[in-house]
Design a protein around this motif. Structure first.
Motif, mmCIF file in Angstrom:
data_model
loop_
_atom_site.group_PDB
_atom_site.id
_atom_site.type_symbol
_atom_site.label_atom_id
_atom_site.label_comp_id
_atom_site.label_asym_id
_atom_site.label_seq_id
_atom_site.Cartn_x
_atom_site.Cartn_y
_atom_site.Cartn_z
ATOM 1 N N LYS A 96 3.762 -10.855 -51.153
ATOM 2 C CA LYS A 96 4.658 -11.392 -50.117
ATOM 3 C C LYS A 96 3.906 -11.710 -48.829
ATOM 4 C CE LYS A 96 8.881 -9.083 -51.600
ATOM 5 N NZ LYS A 96 8.851 -7.887 -52.377
ATOM 6 N N LYS A 97 2.604 -11.339 -48.802
ATOM 7 C CA LYS A 97 1.764 -11.509 -47.611
ATOM 8 C C LYS A 97 2.362 -10.817 -46.392
ATOM 9 C CE LYS A 97 -0.853 -15.414 -49.088
ATOM 10 N NZ LYS A 97 -1.802 -14.676 -49.817
ATOM 11 N N THR A 98 3.066 -9.701 -46.629
ATOM 12 C CA THR A 98 3.784 -9.006 -45.572
ATOM 13 C C THR A 98 3.590 -7.498 -45.698
ATOM 14 O OG1 THR A 98 5.465 -10.740 -45.609
ATOM 15 C CG2 THR A 98 6.054 -8.705 -44.488
ATOM 16 N N GLY A 99 3.455 -6.843 -44.553
ATOM 17 C CA GLY A 99 3.443 -5.395 -44.487
ATOM 18 C C GLY A 99 4.732 -4.900 -43.858
ATOM 19 N N PHE A 100 5.156 -3.712 -44.253
ATOM 20 C CA PHE A 100 6.407 -3.134 -43.764
ATOM 21 C C PHE A 100 6.122 -1.727 -43.261
ATOM 22 C CE2 PHE A 100 7.253 -6.072 -47.173
ATOM 23 C CZ PHE A 100 8.314 -6.847 -46.707
ATOM 24 N N SER A 101 6.403 -1.458 -41.994
ATOM 25 C CA SER A 101 6.288 -0.126 -41.423
ATOM 26 C C SER A 101 7.701 0.432 -41.288
ATOM 27 C CB SER A 101 5.596 -0.191 -40.059
ATOM 28 O OG SER A 101 5.451 1.104 -39.530
ATOM 29 N N THR A 121 12.475 5.895 -42.613
ATOM 30 C CA THR A 121 13.726 5.976 -43.369
ATOM 31 C C THR A 121 14.777 6.835 -42.674
ATOM 32 O OG1 THR A 121 12.815 7.802 -44.677
ATOM 33 C CG2 THR A 121 12.597 5.588 -45.594
ATOM 34 N N GLU A 122 14.351 7.796 -41.865
ATOM 35 C CA GLU A 122 15.327 8.634 -41.169
ATOM 36 C C GLU A 122 15.962 7.887 -39.998
ATOM 37 O OE1 GLU A 122 14.920 12.562 -38.542
ATOM 38 O OE2 GLU A 122 14.472 12.887 -40.672
ATOM 39 N N ALA A 123 15.145 7.210 -39.199
ATOM 40 C CA ALA A 123 15.668 6.443 -38.065
ATOM 41 C C ALA A 123 16.239 5.092 -38.516
ATOM 42 C CB ALA A 123 14.573 6.222 -37.037
ATOM 43 N N ARG A 124 15.995 4.725 -39.782
ATOM 44 C CA ARG A 124 16.424 3.436 -40.343
ATOM 45 C C ARG A 124 15.905 2.276 -39.506
ATOM 46 N NH1 ARG A 124 19.937 3.257 -44.308
ATOM 47 N NH2 ARG A 124 20.908 1.323 -43.619
ATOM 48 N N THR A 125 14.589 2.354 -39.200
ATOM 49 C CA THR A 125 13.933 1.270 -38.472
ATOM 50 C C THR A 125 12.821 0.701 -39.340
ATOM 51 O OG1 THR A 125 12.389 2.799 -37.400
ATOM 52 C CG2 THR A 125 14.435 2.259 -36.216
ATOM 53 N N CYS A 126 12.516 -0.552 -39.108
ATOM 54 C CA CYS A 126 11.501 -1.230 -39.906
ATOM 55 C C CYS A 126 10.899 -2.351 -39.077
ATOM 56 C CB CYS A 126 12.133 -1.793 -41.175
ATOM 57 S SG CYS A 126 10.994 -2.751 -42.201
ATOM 58 N N SER A 127 9.597 -2.441 -39.094
ATOM 59 C CA SER A 127 8.936 -3.588 -38.483
ATOM 60 C C SER A 127 8.043 -4.228 -39.545
ATOM 61 C CB SER A 127 8.116 -3.171 -37.260
ATOM 62 O OG SER A 127 7.123 -2.240 -37.622
ATOM 63 N N THR A 128 7.928 -5.527 -39.495
ATOM 64 C CA THR A 128 7.107 -6.247 -40.463
ATOM 65 C C THR A 128 5.910 -6.853 -39.751
ATOM 66 O OG1 THR A 128 8.368 -8.293 -40.174
ATOM 67 C CG2 THR A 128 9.109 -6.800 -41.906
ATOM 68 N N PHE A 129 4.855 -7.066 -40.510
ATOM 69 C CA PHE A 129 3.671 -7.719 -39.963
ATOM 70 C C PHE A 129 3.024 -8.550 -41.059
ATOM 71 C CE2 PHE A 129 2.737 -3.394 -41.255
ATOM 72 C CZ PHE A 129 1.605 -3.495 -42.034
ATOM 73 N N ARG A 130 2.358 -9.608 -40.643
ATOM 74 C CA ARG A 130 1.718 -10.532 -41.579
ATOM 75 C C ARG A 130 0.402 -9.944 -42.054
ATOM 76 N NH1 ARG A 130 3.897 -14.240 -44.619
ATOM 77 N NH2 ARG A 130 2.526 -15.969 -45.098
ATOM 78 N N LEU A 131 0.152 -9.980 -43.351
ATOM 79 C CA LEU A 131 -1.116 -9.503 -43.894
ATOM 80 C C LEU A 131 -2.146 -10.622 -43.855
ATOM 81 C CD1 LEU A 131 0.117 -7.423 -46.961
ATOM 82 C CD2 LEU A 131 -0.709 -6.579 -44.773
ATOM 83 N N SER A 168 17.140 -2.541 -46.980
ATOM 84 C CA SER A 168 17.917 -3.711 -46.558
ATOM 85 C C SER A 168 17.783 -3.981 -45.066
ATOM 86 C CB SER A 168 19.392 -3.533 -46.925
ATOM 87 O OG SER A 168 19.893 -2.367 -46.308
ATOM 88 N N TYR A 169 17.455 -2.960 -44.278
ATOM 89 C CA TYR A 169 17.327 -3.169 -42.836
ATOM 90 C C TYR A 169 15.965 -3.723 -42.422
ATOM 91 C CZ TYR A 169 15.567 1.654 -43.365
ATOM 92 O OH TYR A 169 14.900 2.779 -43.778
ATOM 93 N N CYS A 170 15.098 -4.033 -43.394
ATOM 94 C CA CYS A 170 13.836 -4.717 -43.104
ATOM 95 C C CYS A 170 14.048 -6.222 -43.193
ATOM 96 C CB CYS A 170 12.762 -4.313 -44.101
ATOM 97 S SG CYS A 170 12.052 -2.690 -43.826
ATOM 98 N N SER A 171 13.794 -6.922 -42.130
ATOM 99 C CA SER A 171 13.911 -8.383 -42.166
ATOM 100 C C SER A 171 12.569 -8.983 -42.477
ATOM 101 C CB SER A 171 14.430 -8.913 -40.826
ATOM 102 O OG SER A 171 13.504 -8.623 -39.813
ATOM 103 N N MET A 172 12.558 -10.042 -43.247
ATOM 104 C CA MET A 172 11.331 -10.741 -43.612
ATOM 105 C C MET A 172 10.920 -11.682 -42.482
ATOM 106 S SD MET A 172 10.313 -9.653 -46.565
ATOM 107 C CE MET A 172 9.276 -10.913 -47.295
#
Length: 198
Positions: free
Chosen positions: A78-83, A86-96, A194-198
């Protein structure tokens, strides 16, 4: 800290051929020590590697220890990283950056110099291993001297020590692999919430 360790794994240069490579899929507990001129840090991670689907995941946290809700997924398909927390239900994405090179971070290149054989432990429980040393460069062009000790039978990494020399200063990174298991028992570690946006 997870990001630093994973970037180190992803940043090692690929080799055209290899002396040996571990299983294309494996899981391990990874102990990481990073030392440079400004800090020294230790961390304990869960590491799952899936070379077939070009991805790996690292779970752990420097402050909370091994039991944590934080993980970083590196998915090169997907050429994407996901940080993810799971407890705070937060997600940030970054380009690989760059391409996934099959097992580039754990294969021993064909031009490596043999240092062993060695044994870990003793008596009937001892583990035959081999040491290798070779040079590498990061994606930023920094010089690296690598000393890798791997199991003699199937090239599973035991300890990898990397000295990096660059304009930003020198650094020493030690990766210790424990409880290595071939294959992946639980593929849900790669599920993107599901709370991770691409």
């Amino acid at each position: 800290m997870i990001l630093q360790a994973a970037l180190l794994l992803a940043g090692l240069s690929a080799t055209a051929s290899a002396t040996c490579c571990p299983p294309v899929r494996f899981s391990a507990v990874q102990f990481v020590t990073i030392v440079n001129s400004t800090f020294a840090k230790d961390a304990l991670y869960s590491f799952t590697y899936d070379g077939i689907n070009q991805r790996y995941v690292i779970s752990g946290d420097l402050s909370d220890g091994f039991l944590t809700t934080t993980k970083v997924i590196y998915d090169y398909s997907k050429k994407t990283g996901f940080s993810i927390d799971t407890e705070a239900r937060t997600c940030s994405t970054f380009r690989l950056q760059g391409k996934f090179k099959d097992q580039e971070s754990v294969c021993v290149p064909s031009d490596a110099v043999t240092l062993g054989p060695f044994f870990y432990g003793y008596d009937v429980g001892r583990l035959p291993s081999t040491g290798y040393t070779y040079n590498s460069t990061t994606v930023n062009g920094e010089f690296q001297k690598v000393v890798a000790t791997v199991s003699r039978k199937d090239c599973v990494p035991i300890v990898i020590t990397t000295t990096t020399i660059g304009p930003g200063g020198n650094a020493l990174t030690v990766l210790g692999y424990n409880d290595v298991v071939p294959g992946i028992r639980d593929f849900t570690v790669f599920d993107i919430p599901s709370y991770c946006s691409m």
